[in-house]
Design a protein around this motif. Structure first.
Motif, PDB file in Angstrom:
ATOM      1  N   LYS A  78     -30.462 -28.042  11.754  1.00 26.44           N
ATOM      2  CA  LYS A  78     -30.495 -28.877  10.552  1.00 26.44           C
ATOM      3  C   LYS A  78     -29.779 -30.217  10.717  1.00 26.44           C
ATOM      4  CE  LYS A  78     -32.354 -25.610   7.891  1.00 26.44           C
ATOM      5  NZ  LYS A  78     -33.630 -25.756   7.157  1.00 26.44           N
ATOM      6  N   ASN A  79     -29.324 -30.520  11.919  1.00 25.17           N
ATOM      7  CA  ASN A  79     -28.503 -31.712  12.142  1.00 25.17           C
ATOM      8  C   ASN A  79     -29.178 -32.984  11.644  1.00 25.17           C
ATOM      9  OD1 ASN A  79     -26.321 -33.271  13.197  1.00 25.17           O
ATOM     10  ND2 ASN A  79     -27.603 -33.762  14.964  1.00 25.17           N
ATOM     11  N   SER A  80     -30.472 -33.128  11.902  1.00 19.16           N
ATOM     12  CA  SER A  80     -31.183 -34.354  11.533  1.00 19.16           C
ATOM     13  C   SER A  80     -31.353 -34.502  10.021  1.00 19.16           C
ATOM     14  CB  SER A  80     -32.564 -34.379  12.202  1.00 19.16           C
ATOM     15  OG  SER A  80     -33.324 -33.256  11.811  1.00 19.16           O
ATOM     16  N   GLU A  81     -31.202 -33.403   9.280  1.00 17.18           N
ATOM     17  CA  GLU A  81     -31.393 -33.438   7.829  1.00 17.18           C
ATOM     18  C   GLU A  81     -30.101 -33.721   7.065  1.00 17.18           C
ATOM     19  OE1 GLU A  81     -33.197 -29.810   6.605  1.00 17.18           O
ATOM     20  OE2 GLU A  81     -34.686 -29.808   8.230  1.00 17.18           O
ATOM     21  N   ILE A  82     -28.966 -33.717   7.755  1.00 14.42           N
ATOM     22  CA  ILE A  82     -27.674 -33.903   7.093  1.00 14.42           C
ATOM     23  C   ILE A  82     -27.333 -35.381   7.012  1.00 14.42           C
ATOM     24  CG2 ILE A  82     -25.214 -33.367   7.164  1.00 14.42           C
ATOM     25  CD1 ILE A  82     -25.897 -30.864   8.755  1.00 14.42           C
ATOM     26  N   ASP A  83     -27.010 -35.844   5.822  1.00 14.88           N
ATOM     27  CA  ASP A  83     -26.566 -37.221   5.619  1.00 14.88           C
ATOM     28  C   ASP A  83     -25.038 -37.246   5.753  1.00 14.88           C
ATOM     29  OD1 ASP A  83     -26.000 -39.781   4.907  1.00 14.88           O
ATOM     30  OD2 ASP A  83     -26.962 -39.707   2.926  1.00 14.88           O
ATOM     31  N   TYR A  84     -24.565 -37.627   6.938  1.00 13.76           N
ATOM     32  CA  TYR A  84     -23.128 -37.550   7.206  1.00 13.76           C
ATOM     33  C   TYR A  84     -22.325 -38.566   6.391  1.00 13.76           C
ATOM     34  CZ  TYR A  84     -24.103 -34.295  10.970  1.00 13.76           C
ATOM     35  OH  TYR A  84     -24.503 -33.188  11.679  1.00 13.76           O
ATOM     36  N   LYS A  85     -22.966 -39.644   5.950  1.00 13.41           N
ATOM     37  CA  LYS A  85     -22.263 -40.601   5.100  1.00 13.41           C
ATOM     38  C   LYS A  85     -21.895 -39.969   3.765  1.00 13.41           C
ATOM     39  CE  LYS A  85     -24.316 -44.805   7.043  1.00 13.41           C
ATOM     40  NZ  LYS A  85     -25.139 -46.012   6.766  1.00 13.41           N
ATOM     41  N   GLU A  86     -22.748 -39.059   3.306  1.00 12.84           N
ATOM     42  CA  GLU A  86     -22.473 -38.364   2.061  1.00 12.84           C
ATOM     43  C   GLU A  86     -21.510 -37.208   2.261  1.00 12.84           C
ATOM     44  OE1 GLU A  86     -25.111 -36.773  -1.737  1.00 12.84           O
ATOM     45  OE2 GLU A  86     -25.956 -36.651   0.272  1.00 12.84           O
ATOM     46  N   VAL A  87     -21.550 -36.618   3.458  1.00 13.70           N
ATOM     47  CA  VAL A  87     -20.678 -35.480   3.754  1.00 13.70           C
ATOM     48  C   VAL A  87     -19.241 -35.925   3.961  1.00 13.70           C
ATOM     49  CG1 VAL A  87     -20.174 -33.679   5.447  1.00 13.70           C
ATOM     50  CG2 VAL A  87     -22.533 -34.052   4.697  1.00 13.70           C
ATOM     51  N   TYR A  88     -19.040 -36.993   4.724  1.00 16.60           N
ATOM     52  CA  TYR A  88     -17.690 -37.450   5.049  1.00 16.60           C
ATOM     53  C   TYR A  88     -17.127 -38.323   3.933  1.00 16.60           C
ATOM     54  CZ  TYR A  88     -18.715 -35.764   9.753  1.00 16.60           C
ATOM     55  OH  TYR A  88     -19.047 -34.978  10.832  1.00 16.60           O
ATOM     56  N   THR A  89     -16.924 -37.734   2.774  1.00 12.04           N
ATOM     57  CA  THR A  89     -16.329 -38.426   1.630  1.00 12.04           C
ATOM     58  C   THR A  89     -15.236 -37.550   1.038  1.00 12.04           C
ATOM     59  OG1 THR A  89     -17.907 -37.476   0.048  1.00 12.04           O
ATOM     60  CG2 THR A  89     -18.521 -39.566   1.088  1.00 12.04           C
ATOM     61  N   LEU A  90     -14.321 -38.188   0.306  1.00 11.11           N
ATOM     62  CA  LEU A  90     -13.247 -37.432  -0.346  1.00 11.11           C
ATOM     63  C   LEU A  90     -13.810 -36.459  -1.382  1.00 11.11           C
ATOM     64  CD1 LEU A  90     -10.517 -40.188  -0.860  1.00 11.11           C
ATOM     65  CD2 LEU A  90     -10.478 -38.281   0.758  1.00 11.11           C
ATOM     66  N   GLU A  91     -14.905 -36.856  -2.027  1.00 14.61           N
ATOM     67  CA  GLU A  91     -15.521 -35.990  -3.034  1.00 14.61           C
ATOM     68  C   GLU A  91     -16.016 -34.691  -2.411  1.00 14.61           C
ATOM     69  OE1 GLU A  91     -16.671 -34.863  -6.842  1.00 14.61           O
ATOM     70  OE2 GLU A  91     -15.464 -36.574  -6.196  1.00 14.61           O
ATOM     71  N   THR A  92     -16.687 -34.803  -1.261  1.00 10.10           N
ATOM     72  CA  THR A  92     -17.194 -33.603  -0.592  1.00 10.10           C
ATOM     73  C   THR A  92     -16.050 -32.744  -0.078  1.00 10.10           C
ATOM     74  OG1 THR A  92     -19.188 -34.803   0.081  1.00 10.10           O
ATOM     75  CG2 THR A  92     -18.709 -32.761   1.240  1.00 10.10           C
ATOM     76  N   LEU A  93     -15.023 -33.382   0.471  1.00  7.56           N
ATOM     77  CA  LEU A  93     -13.863 -32.625   0.945  1.00  7.56           C
ATOM     78  C   LEU A  93     -13.200 -31.871  -0.206  1.00  7.56           C
ATOM     79  CD1 LEU A  93     -12.203 -35.157   3.432  1.00  7.56           C
ATOM     80  CD2 LEU A  93     -13.481 -33.072   3.984  1.00  7.56           C
ATOM     81  N   LYS A  94     -13.138 -32.515  -1.364  1.00  7.62           N
ATOM     82  CA  LYS A  94     -12.554 -31.861  -2.544  1.00  7.62           C
ATOM     83  C   LYS A  94     -13.390 -30.653  -2.950  1.00  7.62           C
ATOM     84  CE  LYS A  94     -13.395 -33.087  -6.692  1.00  7.62           C
ATOM     85  NZ  LYS A  94     -13.586 -33.839  -7.960  1.00  7.62           N
ATOM     86  N   GLU A  95     -14.722 -30.808  -2.928  1.00  9.62           N
ATOM     87  CA  GLU A  95     -15.614 -29.704  -3.285  1.00  9.62           C
ATOM     88  C   GLU A  95     -15.454 -28.525  -2.326  1.00  9.62           C
ATOM     89  OE1 GLU A  95     -18.954 -32.871  -4.957  1.00  9.62           O
ATOM     90  OE2 GLU A  95     -19.342 -31.686  -3.146  1.00  9.62           O
ATOM     91  N   LEU A  96     -15.390 -28.821  -1.040  1.00 13.83           N
ATOM     92  CA  LEU A  96     -15.246 -27.762  -0.046  1.00 13.83           C
ATOM     93  C   LEU A  96     -13.892 -27.062  -0.171  1.00 13.83           C
ATOM     94  CD1 LEU A  96     -16.790 -29.597   3.037  1.00 13.83           C
ATOM     95  CD2 LEU A  96     -17.798 -27.674   1.789  1.00 13.83           C
ATOM     96  N   PHE A  97     -12.845 -27.838  -0.436  1.00 12.50           N
ATOM     97  CA  PHE A  97     -11.513 -27.249  -0.580  1.00 12.50           C
ATOM     98  C   PHE A  97     -11.445 -26.363  -1.821  1.00 12.50           C
ATOM     99  CE2 PHE A  97      -7.332 -27.452  -2.637  1.00 12.50           C
ATOM    100  CZ  PHE A  97      -6.574 -26.799  -1.658  1.00 12.50           C
TER     101      PHE A  97
END
Length: 365
Positions: A78-97
């Motif tokens: 799935k690597n090509s389908e992941i938008d890393y600009k959206e993943v590497y954000t404080l918001e995403t880190l907060k959601e994962l935590f």
């Protein structure tokens, strides 16, 4: 007004109405999740005299290790389908935590609650987050399909039936029903917040990778608790001590249950299915699905000779919850279909502008 599942209070886990085939897959996934999670509390009894927090650490640690090859395979596909600009954000880190930390906290309260009250009570109360979400949305005047309201009423009746149960057993420890039920109330919002944040994260990356990160966060959470707040010496923590060691699961009396039952069934299949369900249903419905866990838990307890047969009240309550969940799922689907058919706000503005222009032209003529 938006639907409950798409509101700020109950964020949606997907943005389109699921096709019938996906709905069937989601229902199958729900059955698997409930059945596999049903063995958690009964098998916790087998970890006699081991603190609940240490049992949690063992489970999350082993599940995280098991998930490494799975996550690598999924990431490669799935690597090509992941938008890393959206993943590497404080918001995403907060959601994962929050997804991992709140679930770990909820699981700890659930196991602690089961030391005092009946397993049926613990499972029922900790999984009522979906009901709370719908109630909050109604108070906030958020539009909810009538089928979801009817379904929630039936689910509430079913939960009351579970709480009237007095035939199920409890885990080790003293009996204090009121205290145990009160502790379970703390687990309920923790699970709900976890589902909501995992649902947001699943929009940005594959659910299995979210699940792996979710487990790693829980390992870190419990590890930090033991290292910083417990009075257990570090030498004991990093040993195979049967009560206070991070590797106590490897003892002969625990290793089979840990590696064959608790980790693959309760951890990967059970909790993993719960995260993957967020690809099919909104967070509040996923929370509601686990309300069938008390009934399934008692059935499993009967099979392994740890509990008595479910009472007639419990069986009727399970039927009410099943019908209620069916209505809620149907209502959520219809709400989404209506939202798709209804013109968007921008389309309405454009249509009004065209109508005003036409009126102006006729007046000038």
């Amino acid at each position: 007004m938006s639907s409950a599942s798409g509101s700020i209070l109950i964020p949606d886990s997907y943005t389109r109405t699921q096709p019938q085939s996906s709905l069937k897959q989601g229902i199958i996934m729900a059955v698997i999740a409930v059945l596999s999670c049903a063995v958690i509390l009964p098998f916790m009894k087998l970890y006699y005299e081991v603190p609940a927090s240490m049992v949690c650490f063992w489970r999350y640690f082993l599940t995280s290790v098991y998930c490494i090859p799975i996550s690598l395979i999924i990431w490669k596909k799935k690597n090509s389908e992941i938008d890393y600009k959206e993943v590497y954000t404080l918001e995403t880190l907060k959601e994962l935590f929050l997804g991992g930390f709140c679930f770990a906290l909820g699981f700890y309260f659930m196991v602690l609650s089961a030391d005092y009250t009946l397993i049926m009570h613990t499972s029922a109360i900790t999984n009522t987050g979906g009901i709370l979400s719908v109630v909050i949305s109604l108070i906030a005047c958020t539009q909810i399909h009538r089928f979801e309201i009817y379904g929630t009423i039936l689910v509430c009746i079913g939960v009351c039936g579970f709480l009237l149960d007095n035939t199920s057993e409890k885990m080790h420890g003293e009996t204090n029903i009121i205290l145990g039920d009160f502790i379970a109330l703390f687990a309920m919002p923790c699970y709900l917040v976890s589902y909501i944040n995992n649902a947001k994260a699943c929009k940005k990356m594959p659910s299995l990778i979210v699940f792996h990160i979710f487990m790693v966060v829980q390992v870190i959470s419990f590890g930090a608790y033991f290292l910083l707040f417990s009075k257990i010496p570090w030498q004991t923590l990093f040993s195979d001590d049967i009560k206070d060691g991070f590797f106590g699961w490897s003892k002969p009396e625990f290793i089979f249950y840990s590696l064959v039952i608790v980790t693959p069934i309760c951890g990967i299949i059970g909790t993993g299915s719960g995260v993957m369900l967020l690809e099919y249903f909104p967070a509040h419905i996923v929370a509601g699905i686990y309300l069938l866990d008390p009934f399934a838990t008692q059935v499993v307890s009967v099979i392994i000779n740890l509990d008595g047969y479910p009472s007639l009240t419990t069986c009727i309550a399970a039927v009410f919850i099943t019908i209620g969940l069916g209505l809620s799922i149907r209502g959520n689907q219809l709400q989404k279909l209506e939202a798709l058919l209804e013109p968007s706000y921008e389309a309405k503005i454009a249509l009004n502008s065209v109508e005003l222009s036409e009126k102006s032209v006729h007046q000038n003529l």
